[in-house]
Motif scaffolding. Structure first.
Motif, PDB file in Angstrom:
ATOM      1  N   ARG A  84     -63.252 -49.656 -34.289  1.00 38.84           N
ATOM      2  CA  ARG A  84     -63.412 -49.573 -35.742  1.00 38.84           C
ATOM      3  C   ARG A  84     -62.529 -48.490 -36.355  1.00 38.84           C
ATOM      4  NH1 ARG A  84     -69.818 -50.414 -37.298  1.00 38.84           N
ATOM      5  NH2 ARG A  84     -70.084 -52.434 -36.250  1.00 38.84           N
ATOM      6  N   SER A  85     -61.943 -47.687 -35.501  1.00 36.33           N
ATOM      7  CA  SER A  85     -61.096 -46.586 -35.974  1.00 36.33           C
ATOM      8  C   SER A  85     -59.624 -46.953 -35.807  1.00 36.33           C
ATOM      9  CB  SER A  85     -61.406 -45.305 -35.194  1.00 36.33           C
ATOM     10  OG  SER A  85     -60.458 -44.299 -35.479  1.00 36.33           O
ATOM     11  N   TRP A  86     -58.833 -46.715 -36.852  1.00 32.89           N
ATOM     12  CA  TRP A  86     -57.405 -47.039 -36.816  1.00 32.89           C
ATOM     13  C   TRP A  86     -56.669 -46.199 -35.776  1.00 32.89           C
ATOM     14  CZ3 TRP A  86     -53.415 -49.972 -37.551  1.00 32.89           C
ATOM     15  CH2 TRP A  86     -52.132 -49.429 -37.692  1.00 32.89           C
ATOM     16  N   LYS A  87     -56.776 -44.903 -35.866  1.00 33.13           N
ATOM     17  CA  LYS A  87     -56.011 -44.036 -34.971  1.00 33.13           C
ATOM     18  C   LYS A  87     -56.577 -44.030 -33.555  1.00 33.13           C
ATOM     19  CE  LYS A  87     -53.695 -41.064 -38.260  1.00 33.13           C
ATOM     20  NZ  LYS A  87     -53.225 -39.698 -38.574  1.00 33.13           N
ATOM     21  N   ASP A  88     -57.897 -44.149 -33.408  1.00 33.70           N
ATOM     22  CA  ASP A  88     -58.474 -44.195 -32.062  1.00 33.70           C
ATOM     23  C   ASP A  88     -58.040 -45.449 -31.315  1.00 33.70           C
ATOM     24  OD1 ASP A  88     -59.694 -41.782 -32.323  1.00 33.70           O
ATOM     25  OD2 ASP A  88     -61.703 -42.577 -32.751  1.00 33.70           O
ATOM     26  N   SER A  89     -57.891 -46.550 -32.030  1.00 38.82           N
ATOM     27  CA  SER A  89     -57.430 -47.789 -31.383  1.00 38.82           C
ATOM     28  C   SER A  89     -56.021 -47.614 -30.829  1.00 38.82           C
ATOM     29  CB  SER A  89     -57.463 -48.946 -32.383  1.00 38.82           C
ATOM     30  OG  SER A  89     -58.775 -49.216 -32.817  1.00 38.82           O
ATOM     31  N   ILE A  90     -55.176 -46.902 -31.573  1.00 42.95           N
ATOM     32  CA  ILE A  90     -53.804 -46.661 -31.110  1.00 42.95           C
ATOM     33  C   ILE A  90     -53.794 -45.721 -29.910  1.00 42.95           C
ATOM     34  CG2 ILE A  90     -51.561 -45.703 -31.774  1.00 42.95           C
ATOM     35  CD1 ILE A  90     -52.154 -46.591 -34.638  1.00 42.95           C
ATOM     36  N   TRP A 137     -59.190 -45.279 -44.412  1.00 42.05           N
ATOM     37  CA  TRP A 137     -58.969 -44.364 -43.296  1.00 42.05           C
ATOM     38  C   TRP A 137     -57.635 -43.630 -43.451  1.00 42.05           C
ATOM     39  CZ3 TRP A 137     -59.758 -49.679 -42.691  1.00 42.05           C
ATOM     40  CH2 TRP A 137     -58.594 -50.447 -42.556  1.00 42.05           C
ATOM     41  N   SER A 138     -57.457 -42.596 -42.679  1.00 44.29           N
ATOM     42  CA  SER A 138     -56.237 -41.791 -42.761  1.00 44.29           C
ATOM     43  C   SER A 138     -55.108 -42.465 -41.989  1.00 44.29           C
ATOM     44  CB  SER A 138     -56.484 -40.390 -42.194  1.00 44.29           C
ATOM     45  OG  SER A 138     -56.838 -40.469 -40.822  1.00 44.29           O
ATOM     46  N   TYR A 139     -53.876 -42.199 -42.411  1.00 48.12           N
ATOM     47  CA  TYR A 139     -52.693 -42.751 -41.757  1.00 48.12           C
ATOM     48  C   TYR A 139     -51.530 -41.797 -41.980  1.00 48.12           C
ATOM     49  CZ  TYR A 139     -51.786 -44.226 -46.564  1.00 48.12           C
ATOM     50  OH  TYR A 139     -51.602 -44.233 -47.919  1.00 48.12           O
ATOM     51  N   THR A 140     -50.483 -41.980 -41.212  1.00 50.29           N
ATOM     52  CA  THR A 140     -49.297 -41.121 -41.311  1.00 50.29           C
ATOM     53  C   THR A 140     -48.242 -41.813 -42.153  1.00 50.29           C
ATOM     54  OG1 THR A 140     -49.750 -40.252 -39.103  1.00 50.29           O
ATOM     55  CG2 THR A 140     -47.544 -39.873 -40.003  1.00 50.29           C
ATOM     56  N   TYR A 141     -47.732 -41.096 -43.158  1.00 48.77           N
ATOM     57  CA  TYR A 141     -46.679 -41.671 -44.009  1.00 48.77           C
ATOM     58  C   TYR A 141     -45.787 -40.538 -44.501  1.00 48.77           C
ATOM     59  CZ  TYR A 141     -44.551 -45.210 -46.991  1.00 48.77           C
ATOM     60  OH  TYR A 141     -43.677 -46.102 -47.547  1.00 48.77           O
ATOM     61  N   ASN A 142     -44.603 -40.440 -43.905  1.00 56.24           N
ATOM     62  CA  ASN A 142     -43.663 -39.377 -44.262  1.00 56.24           C
ATOM     63  C   ASN A 142     -42.411 -39.897 -44.953  1.00 56.24           C
ATOM     64  OD1 ASN A 142     -45.241 -37.312 -43.056  1.00 56.24           O
ATOM     65  ND2 ASN A 142     -44.501 -37.952 -41.041  1.00 56.24           N
ATOM     66  N   ARG A 176     -47.546 -50.823 -48.897  1.00 55.85           N
ATOM     67  CA  ARG A 176     -47.762 -51.969 -48.008  1.00 55.85           C
ATOM     68  C   ARG A 176     -47.407 -51.656 -46.559  1.00 55.85           C
ATOM     69  NH1 ARG A 176     -44.243 -56.596 -50.159  1.00 55.85           N
ATOM     70  NH2 ARG A 176     -42.766 -54.857 -50.242  1.00 55.85           N
ATOM     71  N   ASP A 177     -46.470 -50.737 -46.356  1.00 56.65           N
ATOM     72  CA  ASP A 177     -46.049 -50.409 -44.988  1.00 56.65           C
ATOM     73  C   ASP A 177     -46.691 -49.110 -44.496  1.00 56.65           C
ATOM     74  OD1 ASP A 177     -44.752 -48.826 -46.780  1.00 56.65           O
ATOM     75  OD2 ASP A 177     -42.796 -48.914 -45.808  1.00 56.65           O
ATOM     76  N   TRP A 178     -47.937 -48.887 -44.866  1.00 54.51           N
ATOM     77  CA  TRP A 178     -48.634 -47.648 -44.522  1.00 54.51           C
ATOM     78  C   TRP A 178     -48.798 -47.478 -43.013  1.00 54.51           C
ATOM     79  CZ3 TRP A 178     -52.984 -48.259 -41.599  1.00 54.51           C
ATOM     80  CH2 TRP A 178     -53.575 -49.525 -41.597  1.00 54.51           C
ATOM     81  N   TRP A 179     -48.754 -48.540 -42.250  1.00 50.22           N
ATOM     82  CA  TRP A 179     -49.128 -48.530 -40.834  1.00 50.22           C
ATOM     83  C   TRP A 179     -47.959 -48.343 -39.872  1.00 50.22           C
ATOM     84  CZ3 TRP A 179     -46.655 -52.601 -38.407  1.00 50.22           C
ATOM     85  CH2 TRP A 179     -46.198 -53.634 -39.235  1.00 50.22           C
ATOM     86  N   VAL A 180     -46.724 -48.424 -40.358  1.00 48.22           N
ATOM     87  CA  VAL A 180     -45.586 -48.541 -39.442  1.00 48.22           C
ATOM     88  C   VAL A 180     -45.310 -47.263 -38.654  1.00 48.22           C
ATOM     89  CG1 VAL A 180     -44.573 -50.286 -40.950  1.00 48.22           C
ATOM     90  CG2 VAL A 180     -43.852 -47.922 -41.180  1.00 48.22           C
ATOM     91  N   GLU A 181     -45.594 -46.101 -39.216  1.00 43.55           N
ATOM     92  CA  GLU A 181     -45.281 -44.850 -38.516  1.00 43.55           C
ATOM     93  C   GLU A 181     -46.254 -44.557 -37.386  1.00 43.55           C
ATOM     94  OE1 GLU A 181     -44.371 -41.404 -40.866  1.00 43.55           O
ATOM     95  OE2 GLU A 181     -43.538 -42.623 -42.479  1.00 43.55           O
ATOM     96  N   ASP A 182     -47.508 -44.890 -37.573  1.00 42.93           N
ATOM     97  CA  ASP A 182     -48.505 -44.587 -36.541  1.00 42.93           C
ATOM     98  C   ASP A 182     -48.249 -45.362 -35.252  1.00 42.93           C
ATOM     99  OD1 ASP A 182     -50.062 -42.645 -37.824  1.00 42.93           O
ATOM    100  OD2 ASP A 182     -51.110 -44.170 -38.987  1.00 42.93           O
ATOM    101  N   ILE A 183     -47.832 -46.612 -35.358  1.00 42.13           N
ATOM    102  CA  ILE A 183     -47.632 -47.402 -34.142  1.00 42.13           C
ATOM    103  C   ILE A 183     -46.285 -47.107 -33.481  1.00 42.13           C
ATOM    104  CG2 ILE A 183     -49.105 -49.247 -35.015  1.00 42.13           C
ATOM    105  CD1 ILE A 183     -46.586 -50.897 -35.492  1.00 42.13           C
ATOM    106  N   CYS A 184     -45.466 -46.268 -34.106  1.00 41.37           N
ATOM    107  CA  CYS A 184     -44.182 -45.902 -33.500  1.00 41.37           C
ATOM    108  C   CYS A 184     -44.354 -45.076 -32.230  1.00 41.37           C
ATOM    109  CB  CYS A 184     -43.322 -45.121 -34.497  1.00 41.37           C
ATOM    110  SG  CYS A 184     -42.487 -46.163 -35.702  1.00 41.37           S
TER     111      CYS A 184
END
Length: 544
Positions: free
Chosen positions: A65-71, A110-115, A140-148
Motif C-alpha cells: 500500500r506504500s509507494w516508496k516501500d514497494s520500490i 503520498w510523498s514522491y521525489t521530483y527534482n 503527470r510524471d511524478w513517479w519517474v524519478e523514484d523508480i530510477c
C-alpha cells in the motif's frame, strides 16, 4: 547453512519468533525474512499464525500500500530473485507500483521525489489560483524519478507493466526513459566505452530503445532520440535497434537542432562526423513526408512545388537544419565533395525558399578546400540558386573571391534585374505601393525572360572593359543608388556590374523608349577612374 536465504540476520528473525520474542519487520528485511520462513517451512500447518502468515499480512496491509516501500522491497528481491519469483513477491511489488502510477495525479496523497521542472502541460497558468493550490499540483510524471533507483532488469519489468495498464501517455513514458538514461549513463565518452562498463551500458541502451513508446517515438523529443543514437553507436548496440531508432528520429527531424546531428564518425570513416548516418535520417524523413502527403492534392495546389506544399513548416525547418549542418561539416578537410552535394540535394527545392544558408555552407567549404578544381567549384556552386539569395547575401557573393566568375556574373545580373523590376513596378503603379510589391516577382520574371537570351550570348563571348565614362547624369534616383552601391564592390565585380548594367538595363530601357519616346542608359560615374579612360580604352579582358 551456506545456502540459507538471507543469511544470519534472517535466521535470527526466525529464531526470535520461535521463542516468542518481538520481531521488527520493515521494507529492508521483510523479503529475506519471508524467504527464510519459507525455507524453514513455518506454515499454518505447523502452528497457527505462524511466521509466514504474519509476514504476508504485513506485506498486504503495509508494504504494497506504500509507494516508496514497494520500490524498496522490489530492490531487495535482487539477491534472492529466484526465491522472490517463486513466492511472487517481485511480481506483486511491480503490480503495486504500476497501479499507483496510473492513479489520477489529483488523488496522489503520498510523498514522491521530483527534482525536475514541471512539464509544459503541468504548469498552472490560471490567474487567481491560491499559492497552496499551485504548490500541491501533482505533475503527470511524478513517479519517474523514484523508480530510477531500480536495476535495469527490474526497471524494464516496471515500465512494461505501466504500459500494459494502458493509462499512461507516451510522452510520460518517454520522459521516464530519458530520466533513467540521464541517471545511469555516464557523461564522458571514455567512461561510456570503458571495458569495465561497456556491457552494462550496452544492455542499458538496448533496453531503453526496446522500451520506447509504441507511437513511433512521437512521445520522445528528437534531441533525446539523437543522443540515444550517439550512445548506441559508441557502445556498439544491435544494428536492428539502431535502424529502428533512425526511423523514429526521422519522424521528428524537424524538431532537431544542428548540435544534435553532430554524431562522431566511427572507423573506417575518415570524416569528423557521421555524414552518411545523417543523410540516411534525412532521406527517410523525405520519404515519410512524400508518403504522408497526397500527391494528387499537392499537384493541384498552386503553392506546391516538388510534390510538397511550400508553406509546410516542418519541411522548411528541415531545410534550415540541413543547411546549418552543412555549414558545420564544411569545416572538415576530409569531407569529400560528393557527400556535401548528396546531402544538400537530399531535401526538395521547396524546403529552401531562401538560399542564404546554403550559400554560407558553400562559402565555408570553398575556403576550407582551396585545392578544388574548376569543375568541382562549378559543381558545388550549381547547388545554389542566385535568384533565391537575399540582398545581403547577394552583396557578399558579389565580393566573394572564392566563387567562380560566372557565378558572380549571375549574382550581379539578377540583382540588376531585381532593381529594374522594382523601378518598373513603381512606374506602372506609382500610387499603389502594395500593388508594386505584389507584382515585383512577376515584373522580375518578365524582365529576366527578356534579357536572359541576350545575356547568354553576351556571357559566352563577353569581354569586360575598364573604360568608364564621366559627367553622365543618372535618369532616376533608384538607378543612382544602384550605381553608387556598385562603387563599393571590388574592381573585378564593379567592372562586371558596369558591363551588365549597360547590356541588360540598356536593353530594357531601349525597349521602353519605343513607347515612351525617351530613355537614358545609366553609365559609370566613379570618381578617380577618369584618368584611366584613355589609357584603358583598348584594354579588354575576356570572361570564360
Amino acid at each position: 547453512m551456506v545456502d540459507f536465504p538471507g543469511g544470519p540476520k534472517s535466521f535470527e528473525i526466525c529464531a526470535k519468533f520461535c521463542y516468542g520474542m518481538t520481531v521488527t519487520l520493515n521494507a529492508y528485511n521483510v523479503v529475506a525474512a519471508r524467504c527464510a520462513a519459507e525455507y524453514l517451512e513455518m506454515t499454518e500447518g505447523v502452528d497457527h499464525s505462524n511466521l509466514i502468515y504474519k509476514i504476508e499480512v504485513f506485506l498486504n496491509s503495509s508494504i504494497f500500500r506504500s509507494w516508496k516501500d514497494s520500490i524498496i522491497v522490489l530492490q531487495t528481491t535482487k539477491p534472492l530473485l529466484s526465491w522472490s519469483e517463486d513466492l511472487k513477491i517481485a511480481g506483486r511489488c511491480i503490480d503495486s507500483i504500476a497501479s499507483k502510477t496510473s492513479v489520477d495525479p489529483a488523488n496522489i496523497t503520498w510523498s514522491y521525489t521530483y527534482n525536475r521542472k514541471l512539464a509544459e502541460p503541468d504548469k498552472i497558468i490560471e490567474e487567481g489560483m491560491k499559492y497552496r493550490d499551485k504548490f500541491e499540483k501533482v505533475p503527470r510524471d511524478w513517479w519517474v524519478e523514484d523508480i530510477c533507483e531500480l536495476d535495469i532488469d527490474l526497471y524494464k519489468r516496471v515500465i512494461i507493466a505501466v504500459k500494459t495498464k494502458g493509462r499512461m501517455d507516451g510522452s510520460v513514458i518517454g520522459e521516464a526513459l530519458k530520466t533513467y538514461a540521464v541517471r545511469w549513463l555516464p557523461d564522458s565518452v571514455d567512461a561510456l566505452v570503458s571495458d569495465e562498463h561497456t556491457l552494462r551500458n550496452k544492455s542499458l541502451v538496448e533496453t531503453i530503445i526496446c522500451l520506447l513508446p509504441s507511437d513511433k517515438g512521437m512521445g520522445c523529443s528528437s534531441s533525446f532520440l539523437l543522443k540515444l543514437l550517439k550512445v548506441s553507436i559508441l557502445v556498439g548496440a544491435d544494428k536492428l535497434l539502431r535502424e529502428e531508432l533512425v526511423k523514429r528520429i526521422s519522424l521528428k527531424l524537424h524538431e532537431a537542432r544542428v548540435g544534435d546531428l553532430l554524431i562522431p564518425a566511427r572507423s573506417p570513416q575518415i570524416t569528423i562526423y557521421d555524414v552518411e548516418l545523417v543523410q540516411s535520417v534525412v532521406r527517410q524523413y523525405v520519404m515519410h513526408e512524400k508518403y504522408k502527403w497526397d500527391l494528387d492534392v499537392v499537384e493541384k495546389n498552386e503553392k506546391g512545388t516538388d510534390t510538397f506544399i511550400l508553406g509546410h513548416g516542418s519541411l522548411l525547418g528541415v531545410g534550415r537544419l540541413v543547411d546549418g549542418y552543412l555549414a558545420e561539416i564544411a569545416h572538415d578537410p576530409n569531407l569529400n565533395l560528393s557527400s556535401f552535394v548528396e546531402l544538400s540535394q537530399s531535401v526538395p527545392e521547396s524546403a529552401r525558399p531562401i538560399h542564404d544558408g546554403l550559400y554560407k555552407a558553400i562559402d565555408i567549404y570553398l575556403k576550407e578546400h582551396p585545392n578544388l578544381t574548376k569543375a568541382e567549384r562549378k559543381r558545388i556552386c550549381a547547388l545554389m540558386d542566385v535568384k533565391k539569395l537575399t540582398v545581403e547575401a547577394s552583396m557578399d557573393a558579389a565580393q566573394n573571391e572564392q566563387l567562380p566568375l560566372r557565378v558572380v556574373v549571375q549574382v550581379l545580373f539578377f540583382e540588376q534585374i531585381r532593381s529594374a523590376a522594382s523601378v518598373q513596378a513603381l512606374n506602372n503603379h506609382p500610387s499603389d505601393t502594395s500593388l508594386s510589391t505584389t507584382n515585383l516577382d512577376e515584373e522580375c520574371d518578365k524582365i529576366a525572360e527578356e534579357n536572359c537570351k541576350p545575356l547568354g550570348k553576351q556571357m559566352s563571348q563577353m569581354k569586360v572593359t575598364e573604360e568608364f565614362q564621366k559627367n553622365t547624369k543618372l535618369g532616376k534616383n533608384n538607378s543612382k543608388n544602384s550605381r553608387s552601391g556598385a562603387q563599393l564592390l571590388p574592381s573585378r565585380s564593379r567592372r562586371i556590374f558596369d558591363k551588365l548594367w549597360s547590356v541588360g538595363k540598356g536593353h530594357v530601357e531601349n525597349k521602353s523608349s519605343e513607347t515612351s519616346g525617351s530613355s537614358h542608359s545609366p553609365t559609370s560615374n566613379v570618381p578617380g577612374d577618369s584618368k584611366s579612360v584613355s589609357s584603358s580604352r583598348h584594354r579588354r579582358y575576356s570572361i570564360s
